[in-house]
Design an enzyme around this catalytic site. Structure first.
Site, PDB file in Angstrom:
ATOM      1  N   GLU A 100       9.972  16.236  14.591  1.00  0.00           N
ATOM      2  CA  GLU A 100      10.337  16.363  13.174  1.00  0.00           C
ATOM      3  C   GLU A 100       9.575  17.535  12.572  1.00  0.00           C
ATOM      4  O   GLU A 100       8.396  17.719  12.861  1.00  0.00           O
ATOM      5  CB  GLU A 100       9.878  15.114  12.413  1.00  0.00           C
TER       6      GLU A 100
ATOM      7  N   GLY B 272      -4.857   3.590  -1.746  1.00  0.00           N
ATOM      8  CA  GLY B 272      -5.866   4.076  -0.802  1.00  0.00           C
ATOM      9  C   GLY B 272      -5.218   4.760   0.384  1.00  0.00           C
ATOM     10  O   GLY B 272      -3.999   4.831   0.485  1.00  0.00           O
TER      11      GLY B 272
ATOM     12  N   GLY C  76      -5.016   0.953   4.588  1.00  0.00           N
ATOM     13  CA  GLY C  76      -3.991   0.453   5.510  1.00  0.00           C
ATOM     14  C   GLY C  76      -4.627  -0.336   6.645  1.00  0.00           C
ATOM     15  O   GLY C  76      -4.206  -1.450   6.971  1.00  0.00           O
TER      16      GLY C  76
ATOM     17  N   LYS D 165       0.859  -1.188   0.000  1.00  0.00           N
ATOM     18  CA  LYS D 165       0.000   0.000   0.000  1.00  0.00           C
ATOM     19  C   LYS D 165       0.891   1.232   0.000  1.00  0.00           C
ATOM     20  O   LYS D 165       1.513   1.567   0.995  1.00  0.00           O
ATOM     21  CB  LYS D 165      -0.926   0.059   1.212  1.00  0.00           C
TER      22      LYS D 165
ATOM     23  N   GLY E 281      -4.381   5.547   4.513  1.00  0.00           N
ATOM     24  CA  GLY E 281      -3.999   4.758   5.685  1.00  0.00           C
ATOM     25  C   GLY E 281      -5.213   4.305   6.479  1.00  0.00           C
ATOM     26  O   GLY E 281      -5.368   3.103   6.751  1.00  0.00           O
ATOM     27  N   PRO E 282      -6.076   5.261   6.872  1.00  0.00           N
ATOM     28  CA  PRO E 282      -7.209   4.867   7.721  1.00  0.00           C
ATOM     29  C   PRO E 282      -8.150   3.845   7.063  1.00  0.00           C
ATOM     30  O   PRO E 282      -8.769   3.048   7.775  1.00  0.00           O
ATOM     31  CB  PRO E 282      -7.939   6.200   7.961  1.00  0.00           C
TER      32      PRO E 282
HETATM   33  P1  NAP Z   1       2.667   8.250   7.805  1.00  0.00           P
HETATM   34  O1  NAP Z   1       1.553   9.181   7.938  1.00  0.00           O
HETATM   35  O2  NAP Z   1       3.053   7.417   8.960  1.00  0.00           O
HETATM   36  O3  NAP Z   1       2.307   7.336   6.537  1.00  0.00           O
HETATM   37  C1  NAP Z   1       3.111   6.290   6.098  1.00  0.00           C
HETATM   38  C2  NAP Z   1       2.216   5.248   5.457  1.00  0.00           C
HETATM   39  O4  NAP Z   1       1.345   4.684   6.439  1.00  0.00           O
HETATM   40  C3  NAP Z   1       1.317   5.815   4.377  1.00  0.00           C
HETATM   41  O5  NAP Z   1       1.141   4.852   3.367  1.00  0.00           O
HETATM   42  C4  NAP Z   1       0.031   6.017   5.151  1.00  0.00           C
HETATM   43  O6  NAP Z   1      -1.118   6.137   4.342  1.00  0.00           O
HETATM   44  C5  NAP Z   1       0.005   4.781   6.004  1.00  0.00           C
HETATM   45  N1  NAP Z   1      -0.908   4.874   7.145  1.00  0.00           N
HETATM   46  C6  NAP Z   1      -1.333   5.983   7.793  1.00  0.00           C
HETATM   47  N2  NAP Z   1      -2.182   5.642   8.790  1.00  0.00           N
HETATM   48  C7  NAP Z   1      -2.297   4.299   8.761  1.00  0.00           C
HETATM   49  C8  NAP Z   1      -3.048   3.353   9.525  1.00  0.00           C
HETATM   50  N3  NAP Z   1      -3.835   3.723  10.529  1.00  0.00           N
HETATM   51  N4  NAP Z   1      -2.933   2.048   9.215  1.00  0.00           N
HETATM   52  C9  NAP Z   1      -2.124   1.637   8.209  1.00  0.00           C
HETATM   53  N5  NAP Z   1      -1.417   2.488   7.438  1.00  0.00           N
HETATM   54  C10 NAP Z   1      -1.489   3.805   7.716  1.00  0.00           C
HETATM   55  O7  NAP Z   1       4.000   8.961   7.377  1.00  0.00           O
HETATM   56  P2  NAP Z   1       4.148  10.113   6.341  1.00  0.00           P
HETATM   57  O8  NAP Z   1       3.789  11.360   7.019  1.00  0.00           O
HETATM   58  O9  NAP Z   1       3.452   9.752   5.101  1.00  0.00           O
HETATM   59  O10 NAP Z   1       5.735  10.038   6.046  1.00  0.00           O
HETATM   60  C11 NAP Z   1       6.668  10.801   6.724  1.00  0.00           C
HETATM   61  C12 NAP Z   1       7.255  10.050   7.894  1.00  0.00           C
HETATM   62  O11 NAP Z   1       7.966   8.910   7.457  1.00  0.00           O
HETATM   63  C13 NAP Z   1       8.265  10.866   8.649  1.00  0.00           C
HETATM   64  O12 NAP Z   1       8.081  10.683  10.027  1.00  0.00           O
HETATM   65  C14 NAP Z   1       9.600  10.294   8.215  1.00  0.00           C
HETATM   66  O13 NAP Z   1      10.642  10.492   9.095  1.00  0.00           O
HETATM   67  C15 NAP Z   1       9.259   8.865   8.036  1.00  0.00           C
HETATM   68  N6  NAP Z   1      10.197   8.219   7.115  1.00  0.00           N
HETATM   69  C16 NAP Z   1      11.072   7.295   7.606  1.00  0.00           C
HETATM   70  C17 NAP Z   1      11.998   6.686   6.777  1.00  0.00           C
HETATM   71  C18 NAP Z   1      12.975   5.669   7.292  1.00  0.00           C
HETATM   72  O14 NAP Z   1      13.479   4.893   6.498  1.00  0.00           O
HETATM   73  N7  NAP Z   1      13.266   5.616   8.571  1.00  0.00           N
HETATM   74  C19 NAP Z   1      12.007   7.008   5.426  1.00  0.00           C
HETATM   75  C20 NAP Z   1      11.104   7.954   4.960  1.00  0.00           C
HETATM   76  C21 NAP Z   1      10.194   8.539   5.822  1.00  0.00           C
HETATM   77  P3  NAP Z   1      -1.535   7.630   3.843  1.00  0.00           P
HETATM   78  O15 NAP Z   1      -0.582   8.000   2.800  1.00  0.00           O
HETATM   79  O16 NAP Z   1      -2.901   7.499   3.318  1.00  0.00           O
HETATM   80  O17 NAP Z   1      -1.472   8.524   5.039  1.00  0.00           O
END
Ligand code: NAP
Ligand code: MG
Length: 491
Positions: free
Chosen positions: A392, A216, A222, A185, A218-219
């Site tokens: 962050e 799709g 996912g 996803k 996350g909420p």
């Molecule tokens: P996010 O909101 O956590 O989203 C990441 C993924 O999770 C997206 O596909 C999101 O879908 C999905 N998601 C959200 N809520 C969910 C739920 N309840 N159940 C299942 N899946 C769910 O993160 P982001 O804001 O997109 O990305 C930025 C973050 O990623 C930052 O904190 C960054 O530091 C971190 N990051 C870490 C790395 C690493 O390798 N350590 C690399 C890149 C980024 P949606 O898109 O629909 O929200």
């Protein structure tokens, strides 16, 4: 449904249908799926739409991956690696298409997209293939028993929007090499590159069900995947908040979770370092992809006596950025990836300023007629309890902060719940390397060094930056289950 559509008015050639997901080796149109608009962050216009997959689609995808696992897990590793190589070749052949979609969808300057979204993942596919071929899949232990490394099973991969192709391939390559099957996803804001990749999986003939892509939010999507069960590993890259939830959900079912989460990475400049080089390189490293980078060095720590000079150098470097159309070759910084991201970054900086943080340059939405652009920003006079220090920002914002002595620098570097990466600068590389050994972070870079473009060194976090590692041999291990056979006549 049509294949080879061009998104109307955008000039984008998208080699996949705009109303389907890729499940069981077919483009399937989910019943009653609401379309999700994909917005170009540079123009604020709709680039394309993709379906929002619900529980039915999630179930079908996991079922397809489960059926495919029986055959794929028994396919010789040499053949599995041949598919990865074919995919790498196909990505290279499509490099302009992939880079253009990434530039439009993320807002990343196209020259960076060519590197980070095509060349890098191609290298990951090839390097993981080599590592899988050299991996010891079976061996005898000291007791004379056989130890077998086997694929863990069906993997649910959930990825973010900031380096989407790289983040997908960092999971897909080792999963497939190990013999796992996958349901992916991608992020809601950047699904087009994932569907583009699905078209390439299809083109190179990866067997149906081995990789499934469901789009799709996350909420909805996912959660449907997580709650539906039937998977053996969830591999997640994203925020700490969602990572906590995913880890807890997986833990309830005793399912393994690997989590690549956030960072608040320090760059420590020692007294004897070349200040100009240290500061300008840190600004550049911090502002890659407009600062939307989990391992960006966002807290630059300098000797107190050199603070004013460091702030001045950093402000000058920040002011050199050329904000513009991501497809323009001269652009060095594009827009933030979404309106939501622009709002978050703006709010964090404006509120910090109200609390007394000093903005040396930037600090607000860039004045342009359209697009989610934010000015490259340098801040100082930051209290270590201020949210801009602890949380962050995920935008082009660098904190420059003074320290008293080496112990104070180390304490400040560690003053974060994260531990993804760190940078150390010194005129004496041995002193820097000694400090690198004391830092609690998954990767430490000495004097801004750029090593050979072979993405095999482990990447991942200490502390709340996550669990597990990606890339190289460690990345492969995450997808492996271990069995001992006692009294085995076969090996
Ligand atoms: P996010 O909101 O956590 O989203 C990441 C993924 O999770 C997206 O596909 C999101 O879908 C999905 N998601 C959200 N809520 C969910 C739920 N309840 N159940 C299942 N899946 C769910 O993160 P982001 O804001 O997109 O990305 C930025 C973050 O990623 C930052 O904190 C960054 O530091 C971190 N990051 C870490 C790395 C690493 O390798 N350590 C690399 C890149 C980024 P949606 O898109 O629909 O929200
Ligand atoms: Mg999100």
């Amino acid at each position: 449904m049509s294949i080879d559509t061009s998104a109307p008015g955008t000039g984008l050639r998208l080699p996949f249908p705009d109303d389907a997901v890729y499940v069981d080796g077919n483009w399937q149109v989910p019943a009653d799926a609401a379309p999700i608009e994909v917005i170009d962050p540079a123009t604020e216009e709709v680039l394309a739409t993709v379906p929002e997959s619900g529980p039915d689609v999630a179930r079908r995808a996991v079922d397809a991956a489960t059926r495919a696992f029986a055959e794929w897990s028994r396919t010789p590793v040499t053949q599995r690696v041949d598919y990865l190589r074919a995919l790498a070749d196909a990505m290279e052949a499509e490099s302009e298409g992939l880079a253009t979609v990434a530039a439009r969808e993320i807002g990343m300057p196209v020259r960076d997209a060519r590197g980070g979204q095509v060349a890098l993942p191609v290298n990951v596919l090839r390097s993981v293939g080599e590592i899988a071929l050299g991996h010891l899949w079976e061996y005898r232990d000291a007791a004379g028993n056989t130890v077998c490394h086997e694929p863990i099973g069906v993997v649910v991969a959930i990825t973010p929007w900031n380096f989407p192709v790289h983040q997908i391939i960092a999971k897909l390559a080792p999963a497939l090499a190990a013999g796992c099957t996958l349901v992916l996803k991608p992020a809601e804001t950047t699904p087009l590159n994932a569907l583009y990749l699905a078209a390439l999986f299809d083109r190179v003939g990866i067997p149906g069900g081995v990789v499934n892509v469901v789009t799709g939010t996350g909420p909805i999507t996912g959660e449907a995947l997580l709650a539906g069960g039937g998977y053996d590993l969830v591999s997640f890259t994203g925020s700490l908040a969602v990572g906590r939830h995913i880890g807890a959900t997986a833990g309830q079912d005793i399912v393994r979770a690997t989590l690549e989460l956030g960072g608040k990475s320090p760059a420590i400049v020692l007294d004897d370092a070349d200040l100009e080089a240290a500061v300008t390189t840190t600004v550049r490293n911090c502002f890659v992809n407009a600062g939307q980078k989990c391992n960006a060095p966002t807290r630059l720590l300098v000797p107190a006596a050199r603070l004013d000079d460091a702030v001045e150098i950093a402000a000058r470097a920040a002011e050199e950025y050329v904000l513009g159309d991501p497809l323009d070759a001269d652009t060095t910084m594009g827009p933030l990836a979404s309106a939501e991201q622009l709002d978050k970054v703006t709010r964090k900086v404006v509120e910090a300023r109200e609390r007394g943080v000093r903005v040396a340059t930037g600090g607000q939405r860039a004045e342009r007629s359209r697009g989610y652009y934010f000015e490259p920003t340098i801040v100082t006079d930051v209290d270590v309890h201020d949210p801009i220090w602890t949380e962050e920002v995920f935008g082009p914002v660098l904190i420059v902060h003074p320290y008293r002595d080496a112990d104070d620098a180390l304490a400040l570097a560690h003053d974060t719940e994260y531990g993804l990466s760190a940078e150390v600068w010194s005129g004496d590389p041995a002193a820097a390397a000694a400090l690198a050994r004391r830092l609690r972070a998954g990767q430490v870079r000495v004097n801004g060094v750029r090593t050979a473009g072979l993405p095999v060194s482990p990447f991942g976090g200490y502390k709340r930056s996550g669990l597990g590692r990606e890339l190289g041999a460690y990345g492969l291990t995450e997808f492996i289950e271990v069995k001992a056979i006692l009294g085995d006549p076969l090996l």
